[in-house]
Design a protein around this motif. Structure first.
Motif, PDB file in Angstrom:
ATOM      1  N   THR A   6       3.395  12.989 -13.307  1.00 25.79           N
ATOM      2  CA  THR A   6       2.455  13.607 -12.360  1.00 25.79           C
ATOM      3  C   THR A   6       1.589  12.548 -11.694  1.00 25.79           C
ATOM      4  O   THR A   6       1.336  12.614 -10.481  1.00 25.79           O
ATOM      5  N   LEU A   7       1.148  11.562 -12.463  1.00 28.57           N
ATOM      6  CA  LEU A   7       0.366  10.469 -11.881  1.00 28.57           C
ATOM      7  C   LEU A   7       1.191   9.721 -10.843  1.00 28.57           C
ATOM      8  O   LEU A   7       0.686   9.352  -9.771  1.00 28.57           O
ATOM      9  N   LYS A   8       2.451   9.496 -11.141  1.00 28.05           N
ATOM     10  CA  LYS A   8       3.353   8.835 -10.184  1.00 28.05           C
ATOM     11  C   LYS A   8       3.443   9.639  -8.882  1.00 28.05           C
ATOM     12  O   LYS A   8       3.393   9.072  -7.791  1.00 28.05           O
ATOM     13  N   GLU A   9       3.562  10.955  -8.998  1.00 28.46           N
ATOM     14  CA  GLU A   9       3.647  11.807  -7.804  1.00 28.46           C
ATOM     15  C   GLU A   9       2.355  11.736  -7.000  1.00 28.46           C
ATOM     16  O   GLU A   9       2.385  11.723  -5.759  1.00 28.46           O
ATOM     17  N   ILE A  10       1.222  11.695  -7.680  1.00 23.39           N
ATOM     18  CA  ILE A  10      -0.069  11.580  -6.987  1.00 23.39           C
ATOM     19  C   ILE A  10      -0.145  10.274  -6.213  1.00 23.39           C
ATOM     20  O   ILE A  10      -0.514  10.245  -5.034  1.00 23.39           O
ATOM     21  N   VAL A  11       0.224   9.182  -6.874  1.00 26.04           N
ATOM     22  CA  VAL A  11       0.173   7.858  -6.226  1.00 26.04           C
ATOM     23  C   VAL A  11       1.078   7.828  -5.005  1.00 26.04           C
ATOM     24  O   VAL A  11       0.674   7.367  -3.923  1.00 26.04           O
ATOM     25  N   GLN A  12       2.291   8.324  -5.139  1.00 28.20           N
ATOM     26  CA  GLN A  12       3.230   8.309  -4.019  1.00 28.20           C
ATOM     27  C   GLN A  12       2.702   9.108  -2.833  1.00 28.20           C
ATOM     28  O   GLN A  12       2.795   8.669  -1.675  1.00 28.20           O
ATOM     29  N   LEU A  13       2.138  10.275  -3.111  1.00 27.71           N
ATOM     30  CA  LEU A  13       1.621  11.114  -2.034  1.00 27.71           C
ATOM     31  C   LEU A  13       0.386  10.499  -1.394  1.00 27.71           C
ATOM     32  O   LEU A  13       0.281  10.429  -0.162  1.00 27.71           O
ATOM     33  N   VAL A  14      -0.548  10.029  -2.223  1.00 29.73           N
ATOM     34  CA  VAL A  14      -1.806   9.488  -1.695  1.00 29.73           C
ATOM     35  C   VAL A  14      -1.558   8.292  -0.790  1.00 29.73           C
ATOM     36  O   VAL A  14      -2.140   8.184   0.299  1.00 29.73           O
ATOM     37  N   PRO A  42       4.943   3.146   2.694  1.00 23.46           N
ATOM     38  CA  PRO A  42       4.863   2.652   1.315  1.00 23.46           C
ATOM     39  C   PRO A  42       4.304   3.727   0.388  1.00 23.46           C
ATOM     40  O   PRO A  42       3.504   4.569   0.802  1.00 23.46           O
ATOM     41  N   THR A  43       4.717   3.674  -0.877  1.00 21.46           N
ATOM     42  CA  THR A  43       4.304   4.699  -1.838  1.00 21.46           C
ATOM     43  C   THR A  43       3.497   4.131  -3.000  1.00 21.46           C
ATOM     44  O   THR A  43       3.270   4.833  -3.996  1.00 21.46           O
ATOM     45  N   HIS A  44       3.055   2.880  -2.877  1.00 28.42           N
ATOM     46  CA  HIS A  44       2.250   2.247  -3.915  1.00 28.42           C
ATOM     47  C   HIS A  44       1.138   1.427  -3.262  1.00 28.42           C
ATOM     48  O   HIS A  44       1.219   1.091  -2.072  1.00 28.42           O
ATOM     49  N   PRO A  45       0.120   1.075  -4.030  1.00 26.68           N
ATOM     50  CA  PRO A  45      -0.968   0.271  -3.466  1.00 26.68           C
ATOM     51  C   PRO A  45      -0.527  -1.164  -3.192  1.00 26.68           C
ATOM     52  O   PRO A  45       0.228  -1.748  -3.960  1.00 26.68           O
ATOM     53  N   HIS A  46      -1.041  -1.701  -2.075  1.00 26.87           N
ATOM     54  CA  HIS A  46      -0.796  -3.099  -1.717  1.00 26.87           C
ATOM     55  C   HIS A  46      -2.108  -3.667  -1.180  1.00 26.87           C
ATOM     56  O   HIS A  46      -2.367  -3.631   0.028  1.00 26.87           O
ATOM     57  N   PRO A  47      -2.969  -4.166  -2.069  1.00 29.72           N
ATOM     58  CA  PRO A  47      -4.317  -4.578  -1.658  1.00 29.72           C
ATOM     59  C   PRO A  47      -4.349  -5.652  -0.575  1.00 29.72           C
ATOM     60  O   PRO A  47      -5.315  -5.739   0.178  1.00 29.72           O
ATOM     61  N   ALA A  48      -3.296  -6.483  -0.470  1.00 22.65           N
ATOM     62  CA  ALA A  48      -3.300  -7.565   0.510  1.00 22.65           C
ATOM     63  C   ALA A  48      -2.951  -7.089   1.922  1.00 22.65           C
ATOM     64  O   ALA A  48      -3.122  -7.836   2.885  1.00 22.65           O
ATOM     65  N   VAL A  49      -2.484  -5.872   2.053  1.00 18.57           N
ATOM     66  CA  VAL A  49      -2.052  -5.369   3.362  1.00 18.57           C
ATOM     67  C   VAL A  49      -3.258  -4.947   4.188  1.00 18.57           C
ATOM     68  O   VAL A  49      -4.145  -4.255   3.685  1.00 18.57           O
TER      69      VAL A  49
END
Length: 224
Positions: free
Chosen positions: A49-57, A160-167
């Motif tokens: 469920t956490l994975k689904e939240i991250v992907q959607l957010v 993208p579906t994950h965080p990328h702080p450098a972007v």
């Protein structure tokens, strides 16, 4: 100013294809998934469920920053300040989620950060639905909102579906990086935990660094 989009009918929002309706549906799904996470007890189900939240957010936020916020900055009074505030929230969510993905699920600090991220996501939803999106609604007619909805959905589905702080948070840098990072993320989603290893994170950091440098060079060249 139009009232919060949370309480309006679909017709008032410009129809089901309007960007406002699409945004609200995603926000409702985020709320549902976060509520589900809280009541689950099985560790695997919680992680899924956490994975689904991250992907959607993150796909949702990328589409906002690429398609919607430039329109807000150009056509909404105070748009620069409004989008800057939301972008700051997005960056905080990005940074915290990056930390979460580096921590072992059994680490108690990880759950604290998950709750912090959830609080930030809910705050971001309220800021958008109560303040920013009603102002966009005031500035644009239903037909334009529907056209924006089509563009927003197309970007969201390939984001993208994950965080990328450098972007970078704004075009053209984020758009330039979005396609390769989206491909990497989706392979990562299918591969599972392999990219959580030290070597996997190093490969990702190397790729992001190269792409960020290329995006910066493109932005600088475009301003000459």
């Amino acid at each position: 100013m139009a009232r919060t989009i949370k309480d309006q009918t679909v017709e008032q929002l410009g129809g089901g294809g309007s960007v406002l309706s699409r945004q609200r549906r995603d926000h409702a799904e985020m709320d549902r998934l976060m509520d589900r996470y809280h009541v689950l007890t099985d560790p695997e189900e919680r992680e899924q469920t956490l994975k689904e939240i991250v992907q959607l957010v993150f796909s949702h936020a990328f589409a906002e920053e690429t398609v919607l916020w430039p329109v807000v900055r150009r056509g909404v009074p105070g748009g620069e300040e409004l989008t800057a505030s939301v972008e700051e929230e997005h960056q905080q969510i990005n940074d915290l989620t990056s930390e979460i993905e580096r921590l072992d699920p059994r680490d108690p600090k990880r759950e604290e950060k998950v709750q912090q991220v959830f609080a930030l996501i809910r705050e971001d939803i309220r800021d958008e639905e109560d303040e920013l999106l009603p102002r966009l609604q005031d500035a644009l007619g239903p037909a334009r909102l529907r056209r924006l909805g089509v563009a927003w959905e197309a970007v969201r589905r390939s984001a993208p579906t994950h965080p990328h702080p450098a972007v970078p948070r704004r075009p053209p840098g984020n758009a330039f990086l979005g396609v390769p990072l989206s491909g990497y993320d989706r392979v990562r989603d299918m591969a599972g935990p392999s990219t959580r290893t030290t070597s996997g994170r190093r490969r990702l950091a190397f790729l992001v660094g190269l792409l960020a440098a290329a995006a910066a060079a493109t932005v600088v060249h475009g301003r000459r």
